[in-house]
Write a protein that holds these residues in place. Structure first.
Motif, short mmCIF file in Angstrom:
data_model
loop_
_atom_site.label_atom_id
_atom_site.label_comp_id
_atom_site.label_asym_id
_atom_site.label_seq_id
_atom_site.Cartn_x
_atom_site.Cartn_y
_atom_site.Cartn_z
N VAL A 146 -0.40 4.26 -2.06
CA VAL A 146 0.34 5.05 -3.04
C VAL A 146 1.84 4.88 -2.89
N ARG A 147 2.33 4.85 -1.63
CA ARG A 147 3.77 4.86 -1.39
C ARG A 147 4.34 3.50 -1.00
N GLY A 148 3.47 2.54 -0.75
CA GLY A 148 3.94 1.19 -0.48
C GLY A 148 4.40 0.92 0.94
N VAL A 149 4.38 1.93 1.79
CA VAL A 149 4.75 1.76 3.20
C VAL A 149 3.75 2.52 4.05
N SER A 150 3.69 2.16 5.32
CA SER A 150 2.81 2.88 6.24
C SER A 150 3.45 4.20 6.65
N PRO A 151 2.67 5.15 7.17
CA PRO A 151 3.28 6.40 7.68
C PRO A 151 4.35 6.14 8.72
N GLN A 152 4.15 5.17 9.61
CA GLN A 152 5.15 4.88 10.63
C GLN A 152 6.43 4.34 10.02
N GLN A 153 6.31 3.47 9.02
CA GLN A 153 7.50 2.95 8.34
C GLN A 153 8.24 4.07 7.62
N HIS A 154 7.48 4.97 7.01
CA HIS A 154 8.10 6.12 6.35
C HIS A 154 8.86 6.96 7.36
#
Length: 324
Positions: free
Chosen positions: A308-316
């Motif tokens: 959905v957001r295009g990045v992983s939780p860690q990247q976020h």
């Protein structure tokens, strides 16, 4: 908890930048501090708020503006006055050429400007000077992403549109230098923001999000409250329909018509918005966040988040971490 209460549960100022400005005409300040959100309360005389991509908005005495960043904007006494002051990241003030003005314009406790009478407090200020109080949230983690996405670029609430003791209390407290004053001002800023937004969302002419209007619907409103009360529950359309007393088809159709997306799509967005905010907390882990927002494993959350957001939780987490 209803959807609006959830939305307003986000503001948590931590050492917010609060300032009382006293500026003589003609004045104009370019705000380029990259902050996510700023409140401006006009105490005396008018101000114009100009963005680079929208119409200028007039802010009269007693009014409050909420300005969403990080894009720059200008606050000026006249619609066409060019900026003489630039506020840069870290709340550093300079002239347009980059020469610092912070020390030169210091007028005392949380007071700043170019009116020499302002150093003696309000009594010595010129009546022609504009006086405004600004409160700036300096990190995105202090304001939830779902709140920012629900707001216009500039929101103006006139002084006669609402009644609250909070602006006067903030005006009184901002110039005090007492133990614990920073915490007092942080909480006042949060309360003022919540009060302004609650008033603004309730106005019939407001372009509020679709889910806000849907809260008043006898079917969709209860369904939204169920989702917001317990996002970790393994909801299905069938269970929501049973709890709201309609068929699955009726709930799905009505929910989609009023909110703009089906119930499960809305739930996914709500869970991931919560996860995005929770991931900013220093002690959180992907596993703990997954449990809190209704995903069975860190892998399931990571997959949904990236889809959905295009990045992983860690990247976020790395992108939204405050700079050290």
């Amino acid at each position: 908890m209803d959807a609006l209460a959830n939305l307003l549960d986000g503001p948590r100022a931590r050492g917010a930048f609060l300032l009382r400005s006293v500026l003589t005409p003609p004045w104009s300040v370019r705000i380029a501090d990259l902050a996510p959100l700023t409140l401006v309360h006009m105490v005396r005389n008018d101000a114009w708020i100009r963005t680079d991509d929208g119409p200028a908005r007039l802010l009269r005495p007693g009014g409050i503006a909420v300005i969403r960043g990080p894009e720059p904007y200008t606050v000026a006494g006249d619609r066409d006055t060019e900026p003489q002051i630039v506020i840069r990241p870290g709340q550093v003030s300079t002239d347009p050429d980059g020469d610092e003005l912070c020390e030169r314009m210091d007028l005392g406790v949380r007071t700043w400007g170019d009116d020499p009478g302002g150093a003696g407090g309000p009594v010595g200020e010129s009546p022609a000077s504009a006086v405004m109080i600004s409160g700036t949230y300096q990190m995105r983690g202090e304001i939830s992403s779902r709140l920012l996405s629900a707001l216009p670029r500039v929101l103006v609430l006139s002084g006669d549109a609402w009644s609250s003791p909070l602006p006067a209390l903030l005006s009184e407290e901002i110039v005090r230098d007492e133990p614990g004053q920073e915490v007092v001002l942080d909480r006042l800023l949060d309360l003022l923001l919540i009060a302004v937004l609650r008033t603004w969302f309730a106005r019939p002419e407001t372009a509020a999000p679709a889910w806000y209007a849907a809260q008043g619907d006898p079917v969709v409103g209860p369904a939204l409250r169920l989702l917001h009360d317990d996002p970790a529950h393994p909801w299905t359309v069938a269970e929501l329909a049973a709890r709201t007393g309609v068929s699955r088809a009726a709930l799905g159709r009505r929910f989609t018509d009023l909110v703009g997306e089906p119930p499960m799509a809305y739930l996914t967005g709500w869970r991931l918005a919560l996860a995005a905010d929770l991931l900013r907390e220093p002690d959180s882990t992907v596993a703990s966040v997954a449990r809190r927002v209704g995903y069975g494993s860190p892998f399931a959350l990571s997959s949904a988040f990236k889809r959905v957001r295009g990045v992983s939780p860690q990247q976020h987490r790395e992108r939204t971490a405050p700079a050290s």
